[in-house]
Design a protein around this motif. Structure first.
Motif, short mmCIF file in Angstrom:
data_model
loop_
_atom_site.label_atom_id
_atom_site.label_comp_id
_atom_site.label_asym_id
_atom_site.label_seq_id
_atom_site.Cartn_x
_atom_site.Cartn_y
_atom_site.Cartn_z
N SER A 8 37.11 13.51 -8.36
CA SER A 8 36.97 13.58 -6.90
C SER A 8 36.60 12.23 -6.30
O SER A 8 36.71 12.03 -5.09
N ALA A 9 36.16 11.30 -7.14
CA ALA A 9 35.77 9.97 -6.66
C ALA A 9 36.95 9.03 -6.50
O ALA A 9 36.75 7.88 -6.08
N LEU A 10 38.16 9.49 -6.80
CA LEU A 10 39.30 8.57 -6.77
C LEU A 10 39.54 7.98 -5.38
O LEU A 10 39.80 6.78 -5.26
N ALA A 65 29.60 -1.38 -11.22
CA ALA A 65 28.29 -0.88 -10.77
C ALA A 65 28.46 -0.05 -9.50
O ALA A 65 27.88 1.05 -9.37
N ASP A 66 29.26 -0.57 -8.56
CA ASP A 66 29.52 0.19 -7.33
C ASP A 66 30.28 1.47 -7.64
O ASP A 66 30.02 2.53 -7.06
N GLY A 67 31.25 1.37 -8.55
CA GLY A 67 32.05 2.54 -8.90
C GLY A 67 31.23 3.64 -9.53
O GLY A 67 31.41 4.82 -9.23
N ARG A 68 30.31 3.28 -10.43
CA ARG A 68 29.45 4.28 -11.05
C ARG A 68 28.59 4.97 -10.01
O ARG A 68 28.30 6.17 -10.10
N GLU A 69 28.14 4.21 -9.01
CA GLU A 69 27.35 4.81 -7.93
C GLU A 69 28.18 5.83 -7.15
O GLU A 69 27.69 6.89 -6.77
N ARG A 78 47.83 -3.48 -8.63
CA ARG A 78 47.95 -2.85 -9.94
C ARG A 78 46.66 -3.01 -10.72
O ARG A 78 46.26 -2.12 -11.47
N THR A 79 46.00 -4.14 -10.53
CA THR A 79 44.71 -4.34 -11.18
C THR A 79 43.69 -3.32 -10.69
O THR A 79 42.93 -2.75 -11.48
N GLY A 80 43.67 -3.09 -9.38
CA GLY A 80 42.76 -2.09 -8.81
C GLY A 80 43.06 -0.69 -9.31
O GLY A 80 42.14 0.09 -9.60
N GLN A 81 44.34 -0.36 -9.42
CA GLN A 81 44.71 0.96 -9.93
C GLN A 81 44.28 1.11 -11.39
O GLN A 81 43.79 2.17 -11.79
N GLN A 82 44.47 0.06 -12.19
CA GLN A 82 44.06 0.12 -13.58
C GLN A 82 42.55 0.28 -13.70
O GLN A 82 42.05 1.04 -14.54
N PHE A 83 41.80 -0.40 -12.82
CA PHE A 83 40.35 -0.28 -12.81
C PHE A 83 39.94 1.17 -12.53
O PHE A 83 39.08 1.73 -13.22
N CYS A 84 40.53 1.78 -11.52
CA CYS A 84 40.21 3.17 -11.17
C CYS A 84 40.55 4.10 -12.33
O CYS A 84 39.80 5.03 -12.65
N ALA A 85 41.71 3.87 -12.95
CA ALA A 85 42.13 4.72 -14.07
C ALA A 85 41.14 4.61 -15.22
O ALA A 85 40.76 5.63 -15.84
N ASP A 86 40.73 3.40 -15.53
CA ASP A 86 39.78 3.20 -16.64
C ASP A 86 38.45 3.89 -16.36
O ASP A 86 37.88 4.55 -17.24
N LEU A 87 37.98 3.75 -15.13
CA LEU A 87 36.66 4.28 -14.79
C LEU A 87 36.66 5.81 -14.79
O LEU A 87 35.65 6.45 -15.13
N LEU A 88 37.78 6.41 -14.40
CA LEU A 88 37.86 7.87 -14.27
C LEU A 88 38.56 8.53 -15.45
O LEU A 88 38.73 9.75 -15.45
#
Length: 282
Positions: free
Chosen positions: A46-48, A32-36, A64-74
């Protein structure tokens, strides 16, 4: 008798297992925060940078979990995310303390005593560069420049300024951080933890009462330089040689913290005073 490669501690280059996922409730909150965050940018990639701050706010470093989350979202590869996360030193790659204490050891701060401060803190805390105290409170590191040369030597804690430091004032600062005592920066908002700072850097407001109003502005030394750059006249001021017994005609800083060094000198080593005997151009 021969030993196997595993017994010798030799890696055969086998790929890592996939990063573990966040628990469902954590992922839902972060998503939810990431979509915002993503909605603020015309190009989602640009949101990376703020997304990496967001996951760092969750665990205190970029896992690594955080990186995977960012990759999935973007919709990026983990390699693309890792390339950014490992490029910038503001992203931590391993667990670190509640307070990131950075000592500037670049040219001016080093000359004015930054090296002495850093060495003193290493001995006092019993840690090396990039290491964390046993209580998990303080991670010590040297940094190249705090962009605050007119207040050298400078120490930063979670990116907040502590100006005109000495080894003694820096040791008192880290002792107060570890004990939970109230610590106020010279300039900037009141102290918060590294995780809280990371969330602010992700682009979410600092909701602590009075924090934004307390941020203040540039210090007096910076403002003098700004006036001179604009061609405005500054009052004549003579700075007497240190140790001469003559009074120092020096205005006090507007935003002092309890951990500032004595304001009549910014030298960290009283045995080796440094500084001009008069204003430049006089």
């Amino acid at each position: 008798m021969t030993t196997s490669s595993s017994e010798q501690g030799v890696s055969l280059g086998m790929p890592q297992l996939p990063a573990p996922a966040y628990p469902d409730d954590v992922r839902a909150r972060l998503e939810a925060d990431g979509r915002e965050i993503i909605a603020r940018y015309p190009d989602s990639r640009s949101a990376l940078l703020p997304l990496l701050h967001l996951v760092q706010a969750e665990e205190g470093h970029v896992t690594r979990t955080g990186q995977q989350f960012c990759a999935d979202l973007l919709e990026l590869t983990t390699a693309e995310v890792a390339a950014v996360a490992t490029f910038y030193t503001m992203y931590r790659r391993r667990p670190s303390g509640d307070y990131q204490v950075g000592v500037c050891t670049n040219t001016l701060c080093a000359v004015m005593g930054g090296d002495a401060i850093f060495e003193s803190l290493q001995e006092h805390l019993g840690v090396g560069n990039g290491e964390t105290t046993d209580d998990g409170k303080v991670t010590l590191e040297h940094i190249e420049c705090n962009a605050a040369c007119d207040f050298a030597p400078v120490v930063m804690v979670n990116w907040e300024f502590f100006d005109n430091q000495t080894p003694a004032s820096a040791r008192r600062l880290v002792d107060d951080l570890r004990s939970g005592a109230s610590v106020e920066p010279t300039r900037g908002a009141p102290m918060c933890t590294f995780k809280e700072t990371a969330r602010i850097l992700a682009g979410f407001p600092d909701e602590r009462p009075g924090a934004v109003e307390a941020s203040g502005g540039a210090g007096p030394a910076s403002l003098v330089g700004l006036r001179l750059a604009r061609g405005e006249s500054a009052p004549a001021r003579v700075v007497h040689p240190r140790g001469s017994g003559a009074p120092q005609d020096q205005s006090p800083a507007e935003h002092l913290s309890s951990h500032d060094a004595p304001q009549d000198t910014s030298a960290s080593d009283p045995a080796h005073p440094a500084g001009p005997v008069a204003e430049e151009g006089e």
